[in-house]
Design a protein around this motif. Structure first.
Motif, PDB file in Angstrom:
ATOM      1  N   ARG A  39       0.823  -1.204   0.000  1.00 31.44           N
ATOM      2  CA  ARG A  39       0.000   0.000   0.000  1.00 31.44           C
ATOM      3  C   ARG A  39       0.859   1.257   0.000  1.00 31.44           C
ATOM      4  NH1 ARG A  39      -5.102  -0.292   4.013  1.00 31.44           N
ATOM      5  NH2 ARG A  39      -6.567  -0.638   2.335  1.00 31.44           N
ATOM      6  N   LYS A  40       1.917   1.273   0.730  1.00 29.16           N
ATOM      7  CA  LYS A  40       2.799   2.430   0.786  1.00 29.16           C
ATOM      8  C   LYS A  40       3.421   2.692  -0.585  1.00 29.16           C
ATOM      9  CE  LYS A  40       3.993   2.253   5.631  1.00 29.16           C
ATOM     10  NZ  LYS A  40       5.035   2.171   6.616  1.00 29.16           N
ATOM     11  N   PHE A  41       3.740   1.626  -1.281  1.00 30.05           N
ATOM     12  CA  PHE A  41       4.333   1.746  -2.610  1.00 30.05           C
ATOM     13  C   PHE A  41       3.328   2.373  -3.584  1.00 30.05           C
ATOM     14  CE2 PHE A  41       4.993  -0.088  -6.871  1.00 30.05           C
ATOM     15  CZ  PHE A  41       6.217   0.484  -7.156  1.00 30.05           C
ATOM     16  N   LYS A  59       0.693   4.250  -2.814  1.00 29.11           N
ATOM     17  CA  LYS A  59       0.465   5.639  -2.436  1.00 29.11           C
ATOM     18  C   LYS A  59       1.607   6.519  -2.937  1.00 29.11           C
ATOM     19  CE  LYS A  59      -2.335   5.047   1.704  1.00 29.11           C
ATOM     20  NZ  LYS A  59      -2.389   5.253   3.157  1.00 29.11           N
ATOM     21  N   GLY A  60       2.800   6.088  -2.802  1.00 28.64           N
ATOM     22  CA  GLY A  60       3.976   6.839  -3.253  1.00 28.64           C
ATOM     23  C   GLY A  60       3.956   7.020  -4.767  1.00 28.64           C
TER      24      GLY A  60
END
Length: 151
Positions: free
Chosen positions: A2-4, A6-7
């Motif tokens: 998820r962080k990837f 979003k980034g």
């Protein structure tokens, strides 16, 4: 994961904003007001550049006679204006004459006015006598201006 995502989404949004800002900047720079003196200099420079002909082409000189052509067109226009004014004066004079003949035939002009209702030919007019208050037609005359007859 998820962080990837979003980034990646943030990077894409920033990229799109950057492209839009760059395009807007180009658009606004093209819309700047141009100084008229600089514009005139540019036009004169471009006309000088346009007059240069590559050596492989043959230069052809065109002889112009604008003064004679202009004089002819001015004379023709003046003749047309004179003819038009003669026709207008003749028709106006004929109309006035038709009304005058109708007035003589009708007699009294108190409380009435005369109007040309129809033009049957260049010399024959239908003139009506109308009441000034009600505008009702009181009488019609067929006036032949050439023969000066009123029927």
């Amino acid at each position: 994961m998820r962080k990837f995502l979003k980034g990646l989404l943030i990077v894409l949004v920033l990229g799109v904003l950057g492209v839009l800002a760059w395009g807007g900047n180009l658009y606004l720079n093209d819309k700047k007001q141009v100084d008229t003196v600089a514009n005139n200099k540019t036009e004169s420079n471009s006309s000088v550049n346009e007059s240069r002909v590559p050596e492989k082409y043959e230069r052809v000189e065109v002889k112009e006679e604008p003064v004679q052509v202009e004089e002819k067109t001015q004379l023709e226009e003046q003749d047309q204006k004179d003819e038009e004014s003669e026709v207008e004066e003749t028709s106006i004079n004929s109309e006035d004459k038709a009304i005058e003949l109708a007035k003589k035939e009708y007699g009294s002009t108190d409380g009435v006015y005369f109007r040309i209702d129809q033009i049957q030919s260049s010399n024959v007019y239908v003139v009506s006598v109308r009441d000034e208050n009600t505008t009702a037609a009181l009488m019609w005359y067929t006036v032949d201006v050439k023969n000066e007859t009123v029927k």
